[in-house]
Design a protein around this motif. Structure first.
Motif, short mmCIF file in Angstrom:
data_model
loop_
_atom_site.label_atom_id
_atom_site.label_comp_id
_atom_site.label_asym_id
_atom_site.label_seq_id
_atom_site.Cartn_x
_atom_site.Cartn_y
_atom_site.Cartn_z
N ILE A 48 -2.55 -8.51 -28.29
CA ILE A 48 -3.28 -8.70 -29.54
C ILE A 48 -3.80 -10.13 -29.70
O ILE A 48 -4.94 -10.34 -30.09
CB ILE A 48 -2.42 -8.27 -30.76
N ASN A 49 -2.96 -11.13 -29.38
CA ASN A 49 -3.40 -12.52 -29.56
C ASN A 49 -4.04 -13.10 -28.30
O ASN A 49 -4.49 -14.24 -28.29
CB ASN A 49 -2.23 -13.40 -30.03
N LYS A 50 -4.09 -12.28 -27.24
CA LYS A 50 -4.77 -12.71 -26.00
C LYS A 50 -6.19 -12.16 -25.94
O LYS A 50 -6.95 -12.44 -25.02
CB LYS A 50 -3.97 -12.24 -24.78
N GLY A 51 -6.53 -11.31 -26.91
CA GLY A 51 -7.88 -10.75 -26.95
C GLY A 51 -8.16 -9.74 -25.86
O GLY A 51 -9.27 -9.65 -25.34
N LEU A 52 -7.13 -8.95 -25.52
CA LEU A 52 -7.30 -7.97 -24.44
C LEU A 52 -6.49 -6.72 -24.75
O LEU A 52 -5.34 -6.81 -25.16
CB LEU A 52 -6.81 -8.57 -23.12
N ALA A 91 -11.23 -7.73 -28.89
CA ALA A 91 -10.79 -7.59 -27.50
C ALA A 91 -11.98 -7.74 -26.54
O ALA A 91 -13.04 -7.16 -26.76
CB ALA A 91 -10.14 -6.23 -27.28
N ALA A 92 -11.75 -8.50 -25.47
CA ALA A 92 -12.79 -8.72 -24.46
C ALA A 92 -13.20 -7.40 -23.81
O ALA A 92 -14.36 -7.23 -23.40
CB ALA A 92 -12.31 -9.71 -23.41
N ASN A 93 -12.27 -6.46 -23.71
CA ASN A 93 -12.57 -5.16 -23.08
C ASN A 93 -12.73 -4.06 -24.13
O ASN A 93 -12.64 -2.87 -23.80
CB ASN A 93 -11.51 -4.79 -22.04
N GLY A 94 -12.97 -4.44 -25.37
CA GLY A 94 -13.20 -3.45 -26.43
C GLY A 94 -14.41 -2.58 -26.13
O GLY A 94 -14.38 -1.37 -26.33
N LYS A 95 -15.48 -3.21 -25.62
CA LYS A 95 -16.71 -2.44 -25.31
C LYS A 95 -16.45 -1.47 -24.15
O LYS A 95 -16.99 -0.36 -24.14
CB LYS A 95 -17.86 -3.39 -24.97
N ASP A 96 -15.61 -1.87 -23.19
CA ASP A 96 -15.25 -0.97 -22.07
C ASP A 96 -14.58 0.29 -22.62
O ASP A 96 -14.84 1.40 -22.16
CB ASP A 96 -14.29 -1.66 -21.09
N PHE A 97 -13.68 0.09 -23.61
CA PHE A 97 -12.98 1.22 -24.21
C PHE A 97 -13.98 2.14 -24.91
O PHE A 97 -13.96 3.36 -24.72
CB PHE A 97 -11.91 0.72 -25.20
N ALA A 166 -0.41 -7.70 -39.21
CA ALA A 166 1.03 -7.66 -38.95
C ALA A 166 1.37 -7.77 -37.46
O ALA A 166 2.34 -8.43 -37.09
CB ALA A 166 1.62 -6.38 -39.54
N ALA A 167 0.56 -7.14 -36.60
CA ALA A 167 0.85 -7.22 -35.15
C ALA A 167 0.64 -8.65 -34.65
O ALA A 167 1.40 -9.14 -33.80
CB ALA A 167 -0.06 -6.26 -34.38
N ARG A 168 -0.38 -9.33 -35.17
CA ARG A 168 -0.64 -10.72 -34.76
C ARG A 168 0.49 -11.64 -35.23
O ARG A 168 0.96 -12.51 -34.49
CB ARG A 168 -1.98 -11.20 -35.33
N LEU A 169 0.91 -11.47 -36.49
CA LEU A 169 1.98 -12.31 -37.04
C LEU A 169 3.30 -12.05 -36.32
O LEU A 169 4.05 -12.98 -36.02
CB LEU A 169 2.14 -12.08 -38.54
N MET A 170 3.56 -10.78 -36.03
CA MET A 170 4.80 -10.43 -35.33
C MET A 170 4.83 -11.06 -33.94
O MET A 170 5.84 -11.63 -33.51
CB MET A 170 4.91 -8.91 -35.22
N ASP A 171 3.70 -11.00 -33.24
CA ASP A 171 3.57 -11.57 -31.90
C ASP A 171 3.81 -13.08 -31.91
O ASP A 171 4.42 -13.64 -31.00
CB ASP A 171 2.17 -11.24 -31.35
#
Length: 312
Positions: A48-52, A91-97, A166-171
């Motif tokens: 989540i915080n790595k953008g992938l 996410a850098a691969n959001g468009k791939d998804f 919440a996922a970013r803060l938890m990470d």
């Protein structure tokens, strides 16, 4: 005079933690729910915080979209809207998804910005009849972002999305369980560093209520009722008014609980077992910071806002 056409539509809200599918039929003022699925895809897990989007999360998301497409075909739905939010946006691969989902299912995913996300959330919350003439802060704590909307039942006064879900803060902050006091302080400081614009605007309005839009607030509502020994079926609630003392007590318990205690609690769905801690910290801190004592939950959120637009 022509009778209005009954529609059958599908809405997908593809969040950072959960993918939702809602299929309904009818008129805007008379809707029948045919199917409502939510799948804990955890798209942001591990990245989540790595953008992938990590490979396992990518695959979970893809398989979920394939199952959603099967339901869309089964119910013969022609009008479909799939909305992606924070995790896919960043996410850098959001468009791939998005491209792979289109190739394998035919579903076209629309990535919306934080501003559009906040607008849809407002219209979803408005449809739950929880807004009044009083000025409220609508808070939507997602996995990737949190939407802040200052509004009443007539209009939005201000809205913004912040990538502090919440996922970013938890990470970032919740590595030890139960969460240590210094990590809670760090979350407060981090929130303050991100939200000066919001605090400045909030100071101009007399905010009377905090309205939590679905997500963690659904869990708070269920815990609140079950603690009193009452049954709770979310499908029967469009909204829920908290007793403030109850909410403070249950969020205290959640913040100081262990992973195992939360896991053993049947009122906490698996995808929220850990994120409910940072959601509790954020909620409590904003209540205190803005001196808000009235809190309620709207069971309606982004997907109901999208639905309102499709049916209008």
């Amino acid at each position: 005079m022509n009778k209005p056409m009954r529609k059958r539509v599908a809405v997908m809200d593809l969040g950072t933690n959960t993918f939702h599918l809602l299929i309904v039929e009818g008129l805007s003022n008379d809707l029948k729910e045919l199917r409502h699925d939510h799948v804990a895809v955890k798209l942001g897990e591990g990245g989540i915080n790595k953008g992938l989007i990590q490979p396992a999360a990518f695959e979970r998301g893809l398989q979920t979209m394939k199952s959603f497409q099967q339901y869309i075909e089964y119910y013969g739905v022609k009008e479909v809207k799939a909305i992606a939010t924070s995790a896919m946006r960043s996410a850098a691969n959001g468009k791939d998804f998005i491209d792979q989902v289109k190739a394998e299912t035919g579903i076209r995913i629309e990535t919306i910005n934080g501003d559009s996300e906040a607008s849809y959330i407002f219209y979803g919350v408005k449809a739950s009849d929880v807004l009044s003439e009083a000025t409220s802060l609508i808070l939507d704590i997602g996995g990737g972002s949190i939407e802040f909307i200052i509004a009443n039942n007539k209009q939005i006064f201000w809205k913004q999305s912040f990538e502090i879900g919440a996922a970013r803060l938890m990470d970032k902050f919740h590595q030890i369980d139960p969460i240590p006091a210094d990590s809670i302080t760090e979350i407060h400081q981090y929130i303050d560093s991100i939200l000066p614009d919001f605090y400045m605007v909030a100071g101009r309005y007399n905010i009377e209520n905090l309205i939590g839009s679905s997500g963690a607030f659904e869990t708070f509502a269920e815990l609140s009722e079950r603690t009193k020994g009452n049954e709770f079926d979310l499908k029967k609630f469009k909204s829920y008014q908290f007793d403030t003392a109850d909410l403070i007590n249950l969020t205290d318990n959640l913040i100081h609980s262990s992973h195992q205690q939360r896991l053993n609690n049947p009122s906490i769905i698996p995808v929220r077992v850990d994120m409910i801690v940072v959601a509790s910290i954020v909620t409590r801190y904003l209540m205190q910071k803005l001196n808000i004592n009235k809190v309620c939950m709207s069971a309606y959120s982004l997907k109901e806002g999208v639905l309102a637009e499709m049916m209008s």
